[in-house]
Each structure stands twice: as structure tokens, then as C-alpha cells.
Design an enzyme around this catalytic site. Structure first.
Site, PDB file in Angstrom:
ATOM      1  N   LYS A 172      -1.691  -5.695 -10.865  1.00 49.50           N
ATOM      2  CA  LYS A 172      -2.576  -5.068 -10.372  1.00 49.50           C
ATOM      3  C   LYS A 172      -3.970  -5.021 -11.215  1.00 49.50           C
ATOM      4  O   LYS A 172      -3.873  -5.166 -12.307  1.00 49.50           O
ATOM      5  CB  LYS A 172      -2.342  -3.573 -10.283  1.00 49.50           C
ATOM      6  N   GLU A 224       0.634   3.290  -0.750  1.00 48.04           N
ATOM      7  CA  GLU A 224       1.131   3.767  -2.079  1.00 48.04           C
ATOM      8  C   GLU A 224       0.820   5.190  -2.195  1.00 48.04           C
ATOM      9  O   GLU A 224      -0.429   5.527  -2.165  1.00 48.04           O
ATOM     10  CB  GLU A 224       0.447   3.157  -2.895  1.00 48.04           C
ATOM     11  N   ARG A 278       0.726  11.547  -8.909  1.00 50.32           N
ATOM     12  CA  ARG A 278      -0.070  12.484  -9.347  1.00 50.32           C
ATOM     13  C   ARG A 278      -0.051  14.017  -9.184  1.00 50.32           C
ATOM     14  O   ARG A 278      -0.880  14.896  -9.579  1.00 50.32           O
ATOM     15  CB  ARG A 278      -1.529  12.030  -9.208  1.00 50.32           C
TER      16      ARG A 278
END
Ligand code: 3PG
Length: 211
Positions: free
Chosen positions: A129, A41, A45
């Protein structure tokens, strides 16, 4: 089974990677892949995150690369365009769920309360999640939620490490966990791939003990 469930069930650990230098992307991904971690993943950001996803998708086609920290529809669509095979958000947004569905993007929203789980359930989702896992009560909270939502699977992230990973993976509702312990920022910025390989090996050792 939905596509996101298939992805989650194919791995025990998803390294959650934040990269800041493009020339670190492939060496880092290769270090993880050769250590047995083939689902990655990349968090959205940093400025280079889309290029990182694209690079992995193009150069390492056997890797299942996804986009993390997806906060709005444009990010979801851009990540797919760059080759992301799945997308992850820290929380639950009906709008993102709808757009992911409409665009056939395997999507993992965040949910940590029974109310958020119900929203996911109403959208026919059964994988979430669980973030921030440790702060939200860890494996014990997931055990309680799983009792009332038996069809759900969870991918906890946040505060998971070599010491507590077994507590999570012991639960049948948790096929995999995510985290940054494998890819600490300090080691990435030092390009210390051998140290990352060492953590990856330690993680594999813990995983093989917990099977
Ligand atoms: C995430 O981005 O999913 C989490 O911040 C990862 O949390 P960790 O740094 O505690 O592993």
C-alpha cells in the site's frame, strides 16, 4: 502470484470504509456491490468494525471483505477470525508481515520509501500500500519506485479522487487504488445511499474512460 496480488488485480478500486452504525453496514455494502465494487476494506477505527466485517462476510459471501488500519497482531488475528479475507496496514511492520504469513492471511503492508520497499522485498513481498499517496508525491513517486522495484505492485490510498484516479491507474504497477471519496462520512451518517450510488456511478464512468 500471491493471494494479495490476486485480490489487488481483481479490482480497480477498493472503497476504504469507516462505519459507525451497524445498521448502515449492509445497505452501504450492497450499494457499492450493486455499483460494481466487490472488494471492500473496513477500517478498524471504530467499535463496530469487526462486527461489520463479520456481517459482510456472512450476508454477502460474494464480497471480498478486508480489514484496514491493522496496527497490531491481535487486530490481524481478530479480523481473520471475523471473516476478513485480507488485511491492510498503513505502514511496514516486520512483526505483522511474519504473523500474516504464519496465519496465511493475505496481507498488504504500507511502504512509501525505497528502504521500506527493500524490507518488503526481503520478506518476499511484492505488493504494498502506498499511503498517504498524494502527500508522498502521488503517481510520480510510484513511477520512480517502480523503476527500481519492477516486480512490485502498488495500491495507493490517501488523497485519491475522481480527478486524479486516472493518473494512478495509468501506471502498469498500479492495478488498483483505495480511498474514501466513494464513501464520505457525511453521506454514510445521513444514510444517503443514493448519493453514494451516484459517486460510484461517476467512478465507474471514469474507470471505463481510463481503460
Ligand atoms: C486510508 O485509510 O487508506 C486513507 O486514509 C484513505 O485516504 P482518503 O480519505 O484520502 O481516501
Amino acid at each position: 502470484m500471491s493471494q494479495i496480488e490476486t485480490i489487488l488485480k481483481q479490482c480497480s478500486v477498493i472503497p476504504v470504509i469507516t462505519v459507525r452504525e451497524i445498521d448502515s453496514v449492509l445497505p452501504l455494502a450492497e450499494t457499492l456491490v450493486t455499483s460494481g465494487f466487490t472488494t471492500l476494506e473496513i477500517t478498524l477505527r471504530t467499535e463496530i468494525s469487526y462486527r461489520a466485517i463479520e456481517l459482510i462476510a456472512q450476508k454477502l459471501p460474494h464480497v471480498c471483505v478486508g480489514a484496514g488500519t491493522v496496527l497490531n497482531p491481535q487486530q490481524l488475528l481478530d479480523a481473520k477470525k471475523r471473516g476478513a479475507q485480507f488485511a491492510v496496514s498503513p505502514g511496514f511492520s516486520q512483526m505483522l508481515v511474519n504473523i500474516a504469513k504464519h496465519n496465511e492471511i493475505p496481507y498488504l503492508p504500507g511502504a512509501v520509501t525505497a528502504t521500506e520497499m527493500l524490507l518488503a522485498y526481503e520478506s518476499n513481498l511484492t505488493a504494498v500500500k502506498f499511503f498517504p499517496a498524494k502527500a508522498m508525491g502521488g503517481a510520480e513517486t510510484i513511477r520512480s519506485l517502480a523503476e527500481v522495484f519492477p516486480k512490485f505492485i502498488f495500491c495507493p490510498t490517501g488523497g485519491i479522487n475522481l480527478t486524479n484516479i486516472k493518473d494512478y491507474l495509468a501506471l502498469p504497477s498500479i492495478p488498483c487504488v483505495g480511498g474514501t471519496w466513494l464513501v464520505p462520512q457525511k453521506l454514510i451518517s445521513e444514510k444517503n445511499w443514493s448519493a453514494i450510488k451516484k459517486i460510484a456511478k461517476e467512478t465507474q464512468d471514469v474507470l471505463s474512460q481510463s481503460k
